[in-house]
Design an enzyme around this catalytic site. Sequence first.
Site, short mmCIF file in Angstrom:
data_model
loop_
_atom_site.label_atom_id
_atom_site.label_comp_id
_atom_site.label_asym_id
_atom_site.label_seq_id
_atom_site.Cartn_x
_atom_site.Cartn_y
_atom_site.Cartn_z
N ASP A 34 121.05 28.56 47.53
CA ASP A 34 120.93 28.74 46.07
C ASP A 34 122.15 28.16 45.36
O ASP A 34 122.05 27.56 44.30
CB ASP A 34 120.82 30.23 45.71
CG ASP A 34 119.48 30.79 46.14
OD1 ASP A 34 118.67 30.01 46.68
OD2 ASP A 34 119.26 32.00 45.94
N SER A 83 83.85 32.86 28.83
CA SER A 83 84.12 34.01 29.70
C SER A 83 82.97 34.13 30.69
O SER A 83 81.99 33.39 30.60
CB SER A 83 84.27 35.27 28.87
OG SER A 83 83.17 35.38 28.02
N GLU A 113 85.51 32.68 44.75
CA GLU A 113 86.96 32.76 44.55
C GLU A 113 87.31 34.19 44.19
O GLU A 113 86.45 34.95 43.74
CB GLU A 113 87.38 31.88 43.37
CG GLU A 113 87.17 30.42 43.61
CD GLU A 113 87.20 29.63 42.30
OE1 GLU A 113 87.73 30.11 41.29
OE2 GLU A 113 86.67 28.51 42.33
N LYS A 115 88.86 36.94 41.72
CA LYS A 115 89.02 36.99 40.26
C LYS A 115 90.41 37.57 39.97
O LYS A 115 90.63 38.78 40.09
CB LYS A 115 87.92 37.85 39.63
CG LYS A 115 87.91 37.75 38.12
CD LYS A 115 86.64 38.33 37.54
CE LYS A 115 86.52 38.06 36.06
NZ LYS A 115 87.61 38.60 35.26
N ASP A 117 93.63 38.91 38.21
CA ASP A 117 93.76 39.78 37.05
C ASP A 117 95.07 39.50 36.31
O ASP A 117 96.08 40.14 36.55
CB ASP A 117 93.70 41.25 37.52
CG ASP A 117 93.38 42.17 36.37
OD1 ASP A 117 93.11 41.68 35.27
OD2 ASP A 117 93.41 43.40 36.58
N ARG A 136 94.25 31.30 26.03
CA ARG A 136 92.81 31.29 25.79
C ARG A 136 92.49 31.54 24.31
O ARG A 136 91.57 30.94 23.76
CB ARG A 136 92.13 32.36 26.66
CG ARG A 136 90.66 32.42 26.47
CD ARG A 136 90.00 33.35 27.48
NE ARG A 136 88.57 33.28 27.34
CZ ARG A 136 87.87 33.94 26.44
NH1 ARG A 136 88.49 34.74 25.59
NH2 ARG A 136 86.57 33.81 26.37
N TYR A 225 92.07 27.65 38.87
CA TYR A 225 90.68 27.84 39.27
C TYR A 225 89.68 26.85 38.67
O TYR A 225 88.50 26.95 38.93
CB TYR A 225 90.22 29.27 39.00
CG TYR A 225 90.41 29.74 37.57
CD1 TYR A 225 89.69 29.17 36.53
CD2 TYR A 225 91.30 30.76 37.28
CE1 TYR A 225 89.85 29.59 35.23
CE2 TYR A 225 91.46 31.20 35.97
CZ TYR A 225 90.73 30.60 34.95
OH TYR A 225 90.91 31.02 33.66
N LYS A 312 82.32 42.44 39.70
CA LYS A 312 83.49 43.30 39.49
C LYS A 312 83.49 44.43 40.51
O LYS A 312 82.46 45.06 40.75
CB LYS A 312 83.43 43.91 38.07
CG LYS A 312 83.61 42.90 36.96
CD LYS A 312 85.03 42.46 36.82
CE LYS A 312 85.80 43.05 35.74
NZ LYS A 312 85.78 43.02 34.42
N CYS A 406 104.23 75.95 23.15
CA CYS A 406 104.79 74.60 23.36
C CYS A 406 105.83 74.62 24.49
O CYS A 406 106.75 75.44 24.46
CB CYS A 406 105.43 74.10 22.08
SG CYS A 406 106.26 72.52 22.30
N CYS A 409 109.45 73.90 22.89
CA CYS A 409 110.19 74.80 22.00
C CYS A 409 109.64 76.22 21.97
O CYS A 409 110.20 77.08 21.30
CB CYS A 409 110.22 74.21 20.59
SG CYS A 409 108.58 74.17 19.84
N CYS A 424 101.74 71.30 18.58
CA CYS A 424 102.87 72.18 18.33
C CYS A 424 103.24 71.97 16.86
O CYS A 424 103.58 70.86 16.46
CB CYS A 424 104.05 71.81 19.23
SG CYS A 424 105.59 72.54 18.65
N CYS A 430 111.36 70.87 17.30
CA CYS A 430 110.86 70.74 18.67
C CYS A 430 111.46 69.46 19.30
O CYS A 430 111.13 68.35 18.87
CB CYS A 430 109.34 70.69 18.62
SG CYS A 430 108.59 70.41 20.23
#
Length: 668
Positions: A34, A83, A113, A115, A117, A136, A225, A312, A406, A409, A424, A430
């Site tokens: 590096d 899409s 292929e 998909k 994400d 897009r 893709y 999916k 709560c 408090c 609350c 609080c």
Amino acid sequence: MNQEVARVRIEKLRKELSNHNHQYYVLSQPLISDLKYDLLMQQLMTLEKEFPVFFDPNSPSQRVGNDINKVFVQVEHKTPMLSLGNTYSFEELIAFDKRIRKEIDEQFEYVTELKYDGTAISLVYEHGRLIRAVTRGDGTRGDDVTDNVRTIKRIPLVLMGNDYPDLFEIRGEIIIPRPDFDRMNMEREAKGELPFANPRNASSGTLKMQNSAEVAKRPLDCLFYSIIGDNLPYSSHFENLLAAKQWDFKVSEHIKKHKDLSGVFNYIEKWNMKRDNLPFDIDGVVIKINSFSLQEKLGSIAKSPRWAISYKFKPEQVETRLLDVTYQVGRTGVITPVAILEPVVIAGTTVKRSSLHNADQIELLDIHYGDIVYVEKGGEIIPKVVGVDKSFRVPGSRPVQFITNCPGCGTSLVRKEGEVNHYCPNELNCPPQIKGKIEHFISRKAMNIEGLGEETIGLLFKNQLIRNVGDLYDLKKEQIVPMERLGEKSAENIIKSIEQSKEVPFSRVLFAIGIRFVGETVAKTLAGRFRSIEQLKNANFNELTGVEEIGDKIAESIIEFFLKDKNLFLIERLKSYGLQLEAYQTQPELKSGKLERLSFVITGTFGRHSREEIKSLIELHGGKNVAAVSSKTSYLLAGDKPGPAKLSKAGELDIDILSEEGFLRMIE
Ligand code: IVH
């Protein structure tokens, strides 16, 4: 060094560094350390600085980004980015296959292929060089994010080989590999910054960052893709993707061809089981027809092609034990029950907590402490408890009962008729509510006070330096410096950022003060209609609900807010510090925020608009007009016969010079 020698040296260094990039990022086989790489890079950057005539946007040195703030220019996609239709069962895939066979009576191949994400990106290459990268957007037009994309090391700036078409577009998904994502989030948390919910959000947020030098620090990657162009080497999708691999694009090795659906089913089953072994997130499989001519024959309907579909995966469900239930107090006092779970891995991440939503949900689930519960994590960030296996319930176990007081408090909780949440009511004292309100106030979309994270707010609160958002404006540098983990420099930045927040426009201040149900968009609408906090305060129920988008619930909440003395007192206090509590008088309703935080100096005469028109366009889109060029100026907008003094000052300070066309494109 003479120019010719410099040119040869620069070219050699660029080639060498590109090769090292390839060895490192593609082959994972670095040939040099590096340190040596950095030295070569420094040599190149020094030469490029000394000989600017050899500037090349595709030089490896451009991968480090720059810190110019920009507004993205919108660009039309030559071919719309469609899409995919979704399916969730093999039956639906059989129906898809039948539809195709009705129209095509010849042999064909499917390609499957993964998909990915992440975030879609379209890149255009001309003569083997990256010339544009566009998001897009709405499928027809997207943001030009070329400068940011250039910093992604795994995206080639100059292609390898020589059999690529002169002009083509390639599309892919920008992703962040899981291990890098986890590391990045750990670092963020250590710095007191909010972690990202998932790699998808992180990648889309990063692509839209204003500062490409920051983008360069994020571990983005890209899997390709699809290729579009007139002179592609092959007439089918799969073969072209393999060719793209030779040109240095990263194409997954898990793409496969099939003669019929049975192979497709096997592929889906395999990846449904093995998806957690991948270093990146996928949410399904994409099935495509391989031949371009058949793709064309099938065409597309509405926004999806008829030659491709996605399968999916069902959200993964796991069983685990409910150990406890804790309760979180939000900034508006809403109480959210949180299930504490025996740690369990879902979709590659360890889950220890999950939301139980509200008291009704707890009742519906009929959940007991120690129960075995089903937890699901879809594409969503927060896992959900979706059911209880009562057959494993320990006899005599205690049912979960929503708390009555709560946890922050001790105040008795209230639940208004018709609402699902418990609150609350102790807004003033609080602690979690106070901290939550301050965190919201300083957040990016509100007052955007940098340098103050959740942790620092906690410290300031613990040290009794802030009790409400007004106290931020009384903070002194000397009070911050001695606190843990903060020093002179951070304290200075915090104070500077607080000071700058006084310029934040009224609509965002309105969002920041945190009136219940007044989110970002509602705040903009209200600021556009009522123009000042005074006018908003004096508006009655009918006037409020008369505004489009403002319903009864929001109107009631606004009225309730202004009935409380402590809110009126806070507003007066913020006013006294100089915060923008009214919209600029000269400024009519904003058309967009595209020029927000940008300042312009205009000079010369313009072809399509008068100077006055240009000035008001700047203001209409949230920008600021300033008279003289300074280091704070974002752009010099120069028409015909620009003032020489302004031009030379802009040159001196390295301020970008913008033409009328360029400016109009910015606000298009
Ligand atoms: S092909 C016309 N292939 O999924 C079809 N898309 O809903 C073009 N995506 O926005 C898309 N992995 O970003 C294709 N292997 C893959 C994909 C993929 C992820 C995303 C893509 C698009 C969305 C389609």
